[in-house]
Design an enzyme around this catalytic site. Structure first.
Site, PDB file in Angstrom:
ATOM      1  N   GLY A  27       0.846  -1.200   0.000  1.00  0.00           N
ATOM      2  CA  GLY A  27       0.000   0.000   0.000  1.00  0.00           C
ATOM      3  C   GLY A  27       0.876   1.243   0.000  1.00  0.00           C
ATOM      4  O   GLY A  27       2.108   1.166   0.134  1.00  0.00           O
ATOM      5  N   ASP A  41      -9.278  11.078   8.673  1.00  0.00           N
ATOM      6  CA  ASP A  41     -10.128  12.264   8.866  1.00  0.00           C
ATOM      7  C   ASP A  41     -11.618  11.913   8.714  1.00  0.00           C
ATOM      8  O   ASP A  41     -12.477  12.660   9.187  1.00  0.00           O
ATOM      9  CB  ASP A  41      -9.753  13.341   7.843  1.00  0.00           C
ATOM     10  CG  ASP A  41      -9.720  12.816   6.410  1.00  0.00           C
ATOM     11  OD1 ASP A  41      -9.256  11.671   6.209  1.00  0.00           O
ATOM     12  OD2 ASP A  41     -10.167  13.527   5.493  1.00  0.00           O
ATOM     13  N   ALA A  56      -5.345  -1.512   5.206  1.00  0.00           N
ATOM     14  CA  ALA A  56      -6.741  -1.167   5.501  1.00  0.00           C
ATOM     15  C   ALA A  56      -7.578  -1.400   4.257  1.00  0.00           C
ATOM     16  O   ALA A  56      -7.034  -1.468   3.140  1.00  0.00           O
ATOM     17  CB  ALA A  56      -6.843   0.315   5.907  1.00  0.00           C
ATOM     18  N   TYR A  87     -16.812   3.387   5.436  1.00  0.00           N
ATOM     19  CA  TYR A  87     -15.361   3.397   5.658  1.00  0.00           C
ATOM     20  C   TYR A  87     -15.021   4.105   6.969  1.00  0.00           C
ATOM     21  O   TYR A  87     -14.292   3.568   7.812  1.00  0.00           O
ATOM     22  CB  TYR A  87     -14.677   4.094   4.468  1.00  0.00           C
ATOM     23  CG  TYR A  87     -13.213   4.411   4.679  1.00  0.00           C
ATOM     24  CD1 TYR A  87     -12.247   3.413   4.671  1.00  0.00           C
ATOM     25  CD2 TYR A  87     -12.786   5.725   4.878  1.00  0.00           C
ATOM     26  CE1 TYR A  87     -10.902   3.708   4.857  1.00  0.00           C
ATOM     27  CE2 TYR A  87     -11.447   6.037   5.059  1.00  0.00           C
ATOM     28  CZ  TYR A  87     -10.511   5.023   5.052  1.00  0.00           C
ATOM     29  OH  TYR A  87      -9.176   5.324   5.247  1.00  0.00           O
TER      30      TYR A  87
HETATM   31  N1  LIG Z   1      -5.373   6.780   1.197  1.00  0.00           N
HETATM   32  C1  LIG Z   1      -5.878   7.824   1.857  1.00  0.00           C
HETATM   33  O1  LIG Z   1      -6.212   8.873   1.276  1.00  0.00           O
HETATM   34  C2  LIG Z   1      -6.030   7.762   3.355  1.00  0.00           C
HETATM   35  C3  LIG Z   1      -6.621   8.847   4.013  1.00  0.00           C
HETATM   36  C4  LIG Z   1      -6.760   8.797   5.401  1.00  0.00           C
HETATM   37  C5  LIG Z   1      -6.326   7.687   6.098  1.00  0.00           C
HETATM   38  N2  LIG Z   1      -5.769   6.639   5.436  1.00  0.00           N
HETATM   39  C6  LIG Z   1      -5.342   5.477   6.217  1.00  0.00           C
HETATM   40  O2  LIG Z   1      -3.927   5.378   6.105  1.00  0.00           O
HETATM   41  C7  LIG Z   1      -3.535   4.006   6.122  1.00  0.00           C
HETATM   42  C8  LIG Z   1      -2.674   3.715   4.919  1.00  0.00           C
HETATM   43  O3  LIG Z   1      -3.436   3.959   3.737  1.00  0.00           O
HETATM   44  P1  LIG Z   1      -2.818   3.769   2.279  1.00  0.00           P
HETATM   45  O4  LIG Z   1      -3.148   4.986   1.507  1.00  0.00           O
HETATM   46  O5  LIG Z   1      -1.401   3.297   2.350  1.00  0.00           O
HETATM   47  O6  LIG Z   1      -3.754   2.586   1.747  1.00  0.00           O
HETATM   48  P2  LIG Z   1      -3.606   1.718   0.431  1.00  0.00           P
HETATM   49  O7  LIG Z   1      -2.583   2.293  -0.485  1.00  0.00           O
HETATM   50  O8  LIG Z   1      -4.986   1.471  -0.076  1.00  0.00           O
HETATM   51  O9  LIG Z   1      -2.998   0.362   0.990  1.00  0.00           O
HETATM   52  C9  LIG Z   1      -3.760  -0.475   1.802  1.00  0.00           C
HETATM   53  C10 LIG Z   1      -3.070  -1.809   1.887  1.00  0.00           C
HETATM   54  O10 LIG Z   1      -3.928  -2.672   2.646  1.00  0.00           O
HETATM   55  C11 LIG Z   1      -3.907  -3.934   2.025  1.00  0.00           C
HETATM   56  N3  LIG Z   1      -5.114  -4.702   2.311  1.00  0.00           N
HETATM   57  C12 LIG Z   1      -6.392  -4.386   2.004  1.00  0.00           C
HETATM   58  N4  LIG Z   1      -7.214  -5.396   2.357  1.00  0.00           N
HETATM   59  C13 LIG Z   1      -6.428  -6.365   2.899  1.00  0.00           C
HETATM   60  C14 LIG Z   1      -6.681  -7.640   3.425  1.00  0.00           C
HETATM   61  N5  LIG Z   1      -7.918  -8.165   3.482  1.00  0.00           N
HETATM   62  N6  LIG Z   1      -5.631  -8.354   3.888  1.00  0.00           N
HETATM   63  C15 LIG Z   1      -4.377  -7.866   3.834  1.00  0.00           C
HETATM   64  N7  LIG Z   1      -4.066  -6.665   3.324  1.00  0.00           N
HETATM   65  C16 LIG Z   1      -5.091  -5.918   2.863  1.00  0.00           C
HETATM   66  C17 LIG Z   1      -3.807  -3.644   0.531  1.00  0.00           C
HETATM   67  O11 LIG Z   1      -3.334  -4.800  -0.104  1.00  0.00           O
HETATM   68  P3  LIG Z   1      -3.232  -4.912  -1.712  1.00  0.00           P
HETATM   69  O12 LIG Z   1      -2.033  -4.081  -2.053  1.00  0.00           O
HETATM   70  O13 LIG Z   1      -3.054  -6.351  -1.948  1.00  0.00           O
HETATM   71  O14 LIG Z   1      -4.532  -4.363  -2.228  1.00  0.00           O
HETATM   72  C18 LIG Z   1      -2.841  -2.477   0.519  1.00  0.00           C
HETATM   73  O15 LIG Z   1      -1.508  -2.919   0.441  1.00  0.00           O
HETATM   74  C19 LIG Z   1      -4.841   3.196   6.204  1.00  0.00           C
HETATM   75  O16 LIG Z   1      -5.111   2.902   7.543  1.00  0.00           O
HETATM   76  C20 LIG Z   1      -5.889   4.169   5.689  1.00  0.00           C
HETATM   77  O17 LIG Z   1      -7.170   3.870   6.228  1.00  0.00           O
HETATM   78  C21 LIG Z   1      -5.597   6.657   4.079  1.00  0.00           C
END
Ligand SMILES: NC(=O)c1ccc[n+]([C@@H]2O[C@H](COP(=O)([O-])OP(=O)(O)OC[C@H]3O[C@@H](n4cnc5c(N)ncnc54)[C@H](OP(=O)(O)O)[C@@H]3O)[C@@H](O)[C@H]2O)c1
Length: 288
Positions: A6, A96, A54, A119
């Protein structure tokens, strides 16, 4: 550490070279499987678990609430329970979207939460489960995450701006675009500092500083991209990025109008302030 493919996990892993890290992707561990989580933690016996994984498909979560709950709420609970059994600490990420966005100024960690989407509700349930277990923890609420790697707003805008002369982008939702590299740098510092002071456990906001709208972010992306004379040149320029209202761009999941998060707590407890969102973007532009 989970979620290494991710955005955040992928940025963080190479910065943790000073530690012995077991990197876990979805291929090794499906976080919707509680027993598998228990087994792997009992086998590895970590001192610290970092969980950037996530279910992040905000709109899709509206039609997959069970899966979103399993990954965002049930999994952190199991991780916390297993970490507590081992006497390990837990760093988890949240969002957020736990707020409703109706406040007129930046949210404090102590403000009332009121998520408006599946979410957001599942991420809040994950936070609450960790707090209920009661182990050394950092819950880092971030926002609008992007980078040169992964699927994100920056990549979408650059693709659209290369294809079209005009874009319409929502201008009445404000927040802080946050570069995944800024998050990773901050987490490395937190790991070092927090080890000496587990009393600092708690919920923290962790975003780049300053604020803008999605429209303002899109304009700055196009402006910085053009300034750096990246190839290919874009068809759209800043003057042709039109502001839209949320009502003009309906999505399955509701988004907060105000996603701005105060950073005072992070600054006071850890002396840590992230770069401005424009500086975060500039650093990412150099990676494109
Ligand atoms: N992205 C945003 O804008 C945002 C905003 C606010 C908070 N956050 C929080 O910040 C954190 C990091 O977000 P990010 O942007 O790095 O997210 P991301 O790029 O979507 O990466 C999420 C990772 O979780 C993995 N995942 C999803 N379902 C899974 C499962 N069932 N088992 C194992 N792995 C699983 C995905 O695997 P795959 O690679 O195989 O799909 C991916 O590697 C999260 O907690 C997110 O909620 C993100």
């Amino acid at each position: 550490m989970t979620g290494i493919n991710g955005q955040v996990g992928h940025a963080l892993l190479p910065k943790l070279m000073d530690y012995t890290v077991t990197a876990v992707s979805r291929d090794t561990l499906d976080l919707s499987q509680a027993d598998a989580i228990r087994d792997i933690i009992r086998e590895i016996k970590p001192d610290l678990i970092i969980n950037p994984a996530a279910y992040t498909a905000v709109d899709k979560a509206e039609s997959e609430p069970e899966l979103a709950h399993a990954v965002n709420a049930a999994a952190p609970q199991v991780i916390a329970e297993e970490a507590a059994r081992l006497g390990a600490a837990f760093i988890h990420f949240s969002t957020d979207y736990v707020y409703d966005g109706n406040k007129q100024s930046p949210y404090l960690e102590s403000d009332a939460v009121n998520p408006q989407s599946v979410y957001g509700k599942t991420k809040l349930a994950g936070e609450e489960a960790i707090l209920a277990v009661g182990l050394p923890h950092l819950i880092l609420r971030t926002s609008w995450v992007y980078g040169a790697y992964g699927k994100n707003f920056l990549k979408t805008i650059l693709r659209l701006a290369a294809e079209r002369e005009t874009l319409g982008i929502v201008a009445d939702q404000i927040g802080a675009p946050t570069a995944r590299d800024s998050i990773a740098d901050a987490v490395v510092q937190l790991v070092q500092q927090w080890a000496a002071d587990e009393a600092a456990s708690g919920v923290y906001h962790l975003t780049n500083t300053g604020e803008t709208s999605w429209h303002g972010f899109a304009c700055e992306i196009v402006r910085q991209y053009a300034e750096m004379q990246h190839q290919p040149t874009l068809k759209a320029d800043v003057a042709n990025i039109k502001p839209l209202t949320t009502a003009e761009y309906p999505t399955p999941a509701a988004r907060p109008a105000n996603s701005c998060l105060s950073h005072e707590k992070l600054k006071q407890v850890f002396g840590l302030t992230l770069p401005s969102w424009q500086a975060g973007l500039k650093a990412v532009m150099h990676q494109l």
